[in-house]
Design an enzyme around this catalytic site. Structure first.
Site, PDB file in Angstrom:
ATOM      1  N   HIS A 221      -2.561   6.979   5.473  1.00 43.69           N
ATOM      2  CA  HIS A 221      -3.202   5.937   4.742  1.00 43.69           C
ATOM      3  C   HIS A 221      -4.292   5.263   5.383  1.00 43.69           C
ATOM      4  CE1 HIS A 221      -3.331   2.267   2.697  1.00 43.69           C
ATOM      5  NE2 HIS A 221      -3.471   1.508   3.629  1.00 43.69           N
TER       6      HIS A 221
ATOM      7  N   HIS B 116      -1.961  20.119   7.090  1.00 45.90           N
ATOM      8  CA  HIS B 116      -2.562  19.092   6.592  1.00 45.90           C
ATOM      9  C   HIS B 116      -1.898  17.626   6.623  1.00 45.90           C
ATOM     10  CE1 HIS B 116      -5.359  22.180   5.071  1.00 45.90           C
ATOM     11  NE2 HIS B 116      -4.174  22.496   4.322  1.00 45.90           N
TER      12      HIS B 116
ATOM     13  N   HIS C 136     -14.285   5.908   4.705  1.00 46.91           N
ATOM     14  CA  HIS C 136     -15.827   5.903   4.605  1.00 46.91           C
ATOM     15  C   HIS C 136     -16.595   5.723   3.358  1.00 46.91           C
ATOM     16  CE1 HIS C 136     -20.320   7.119   4.962  1.00 46.91           C
ATOM     17  NE2 HIS C 136     -20.031   6.501   6.226  1.00 46.91           N
TER      18      HIS C 136
ATOM     19  N   ASN D 134     -10.729   0.971   1.707  1.00 47.90           N
ATOM     20  CA  ASN D 134      -9.229   0.844   1.681  1.00 47.90           C
ATOM     21  C   ASN D 134      -8.834   0.761   0.152  1.00 47.90           C
ATOM     22  OD1 ASN D 134      -6.265   0.358   1.530  1.00 47.90           O
ATOM     23  ND2 ASN D 134      -6.391  -1.113   3.235  1.00 47.90           N
TER      24      ASN D 134
ATOM     25  N   CYS E 222       0.860  -1.185   0.053  1.00 47.53           N
ATOM     26  CA  CYS E 222       0.055   0.022   0.001  1.00 47.53           C
ATOM     27  C   CYS E 222       0.876   1.381  -0.027  1.00 47.53           C
ATOM     28  CB  CYS E 222      -0.864  -0.004   1.230  1.00 47.53           C
ATOM     29  SG  CYS E 222      -2.245  -1.372   1.260  1.00 47.53           S
TER      30      CYS E 222
ATOM     31  N   HIS F  59      12.636   1.326   5.344  1.00 40.66           N
ATOM     32  CA  HIS F  59      12.225  -0.155   5.172  1.00 40.66           C
ATOM     33  C   HIS F  59      12.763  -1.028   6.083  1.00 40.66           C
ATOM     34  CE1 HIS F  59      11.775  -3.881   2.674  1.00 40.66           C
ATOM     35  NE2 HIS F  59      11.594  -3.226   1.733  1.00 40.66           N
TER      36      HIS F  59
END
Length: 479
Positions: free
Chosen positions: A374, A370, A403, A407, A207, A286
């Site tokens: 994720h 802002h 919402h 995802n 993702c 990572h």
């Protein structure tokens, strides 16, 4: 009183070094200005003057030739699924109860996830997964790919007025669907792009791959001047829905939904006034060298041979540790000196003076206006809101994206940016922090600065529903 003292401390720490440097330069320059130019000219020959002038010109030329090229985000477009693909809770629950008819505990587990997921009634799944029982194939997967990617690309070209022939670099990231010919080749074929377009297809990176693609494009734009780059982020759901009964592998079925985004980047200075944002930083972390991190999200077969994504129970702990590592790198780049000193004093007090102090968490609200976290699930957003001490308003875009769209994997960050634009929140000079997590395990950050006040787009993925948001999200929705 305490708040005023802290504000005074912040101002003092952040501005005194600059004032000191300016004062020092001014003090050193006064004698020079008093003697220049008459005294200096008396001691310099024409040759010396020419050498000095050429040296200055060389230094300036070298600086501008080696200065990193600014990367601009011209615009982006998110895929809006058609209403016919909507999957309300009742439909999802019915499908789950039919497919898992012999597993009442698994049915109850899925219902529990749906009730607490944070997803709404308008999230969408590809048409192949609407059948009972679902039997997706390669044709269905390609159909979904074309629908998502081509729709996002069409919107991007419409918004920017750019021709497909103008694209110099094309990068697509899709973690779990890697057909031959590749998805990038599919796009080149569809839009008849130039034969010398530099195309890349990233897979298996989870993702957080959207920000990896942005970083990749940034580096390519450093060595290819006056170029346009398109980054496409998506996840194709059709061939990757889990058909088994293992609970740890059923969770992605409840959360992942259709989505995709196309982003236009450039290093052309002529686009500076037209571009929405400038890329300030990309920081990648990572943790794959640690076995637990590497194995916490894996694609594997269950006992019956069904392929799916298994999520480890340590996932949230590993994500938090990855975020801490990422913060330790990005913090010095973005935080004001006042916050860095408070963090340093806290660290010295705990490590060397053995004081009983809680670790100081820097106030990132002083660095960013802002936040795009994720939208991996309600638990992910809750955890980051707590760790970063953010308000409900700061995580509003993430919750509302979850919402409305679910995802959507690597593209969720762009739905969140789109939400804030649709709300008219993006103003010139605002800084945005995008935070992505992915298998491996990776935590990646990108920092953008808004170049101008952005009006609410009229044809965005949020255009027809933004007036209904934000919505109230109960902790549990009883089905």
């Amino acid at each position: 009183m305490l708040k005023s003292a802290k504000q005074y401390y912040d101002f003092l720490i952040n501005h005194v070094p600059k004032l000191f440097i300016i004062t020092l330069i001014f003090a050193i320059s006064i004698p020079t200005f008093q003697q220049f130019p008459y005294h200096l000219l008396n001691h310099l020959s024409l040759v010396h003057t020419l050498i000095f002038t050429l040296l200055i010109i060389s230094i300036i030329t070298f600086y501008f030739l080696n200065k990193p090229r600014t990367v601009y985000l011209v615009d982006f477009a998110c895929f809006k699924p058609p209403n016919i693909l909507r999957v309300p809770f009742a439909t999802a629950a019915e499908h789950g109860s039919i497919i898992l008819a012999s597993q009442p505990k698994s049915i109850a587990f899925q219902l529990k996830i749906f009730e607490r997921s944070g997803l709404g009634e308008e999230t969408c799944l590809p048409h192949a997964l609407h059948y009972l029982p679902p039997n997706p194939n390669m044709v269905d997967a390609r159909d979904e790919s074309e629908l998502v990617i081509f729709s996002a690309m069409d919107s991007l070209f419409q918004n920017t007025g750019i021709s497909p022939k103008d694209i110099d670099i094309l990068i697509i990231n899709c973690s779990l669907f890697a057909p031959t010919p590749s998805l990038s080749a599919m796009v080149v074929s569809k839009y008849k792009m130039r034969s010398n377009v530099k195309s890349f297809n990233l897979s298996g990176m989870g993702c957080s791959a959207g920000l990896i693609s942005i970083d990749f494009a940034k580096h390519l734009l450093q060595v290819h001047p006056e170029s346009y780059a398109v980054v496409i982020s998506t996840e194709i759901i059709t061939p990757n829905s889990y058909m088994g009964k293992e609970r740890s592998m059923l969770l992605p079925n409840c959360l992942f939904r259709m989505g995709g985004a196309a982003v236009l980047l450039t290093n052309k200075r002529s686009q500076r006034k037209h571009a929405k944002y400038s890329l300030v930083h990309v920081v990648r972390t990572h943790k794959g060298s640690e076995d637990k991190s590497y194995r916490c999200v894996t694609q594997e077969e269950d006992k019956e041979g069904h392929v799916g994504i298994a999520l480890n129970l340590d996932l949230m702990v590993i994500a938090a540790n990855s975020l801490k590592s990422n913060i330790s790198t990005i913090g010095p780049l973005v935080l004001p000196i006042s916050e860095q000193l408070l963090f340093l004093f806290n660290l010295l007090g705990r490590k060397f003076l053995k004081l009983d102090l809680k670790p100081y968490i820097p106030d990132f609200k002083k660095a960013f206006d802002h936040f795009c976290i994720h939208a991996g699930g309600r638990a992910v957003i809750d955890d980051l809101q707590k760790h970063l001490r953010l308000s409900a308003e700061h995580v509003e875009a993430s919750r509302m994206t979850l919402h409305r769209f679910g995802n959507t994997s690597s593209s969720s960050l762009w739905y969140e940016m789109g939400y804030m634009e649709a709300k008219g929140k993006m103003k010139k000079g605002d800084r945005v922090w995008q935070i992505g997590f992915g298998s491996g395990f990776k935590c990646n950050s990108a920092v953008w600065e808004c170049n101008r006040d952005i009006e609410s787009p009229k044809n965005s993925a949020w255009a027809d529903c933004i007036h209904r948001y934000p919505v109230n999200e109960p902790e549990v929705i009883k089905l």
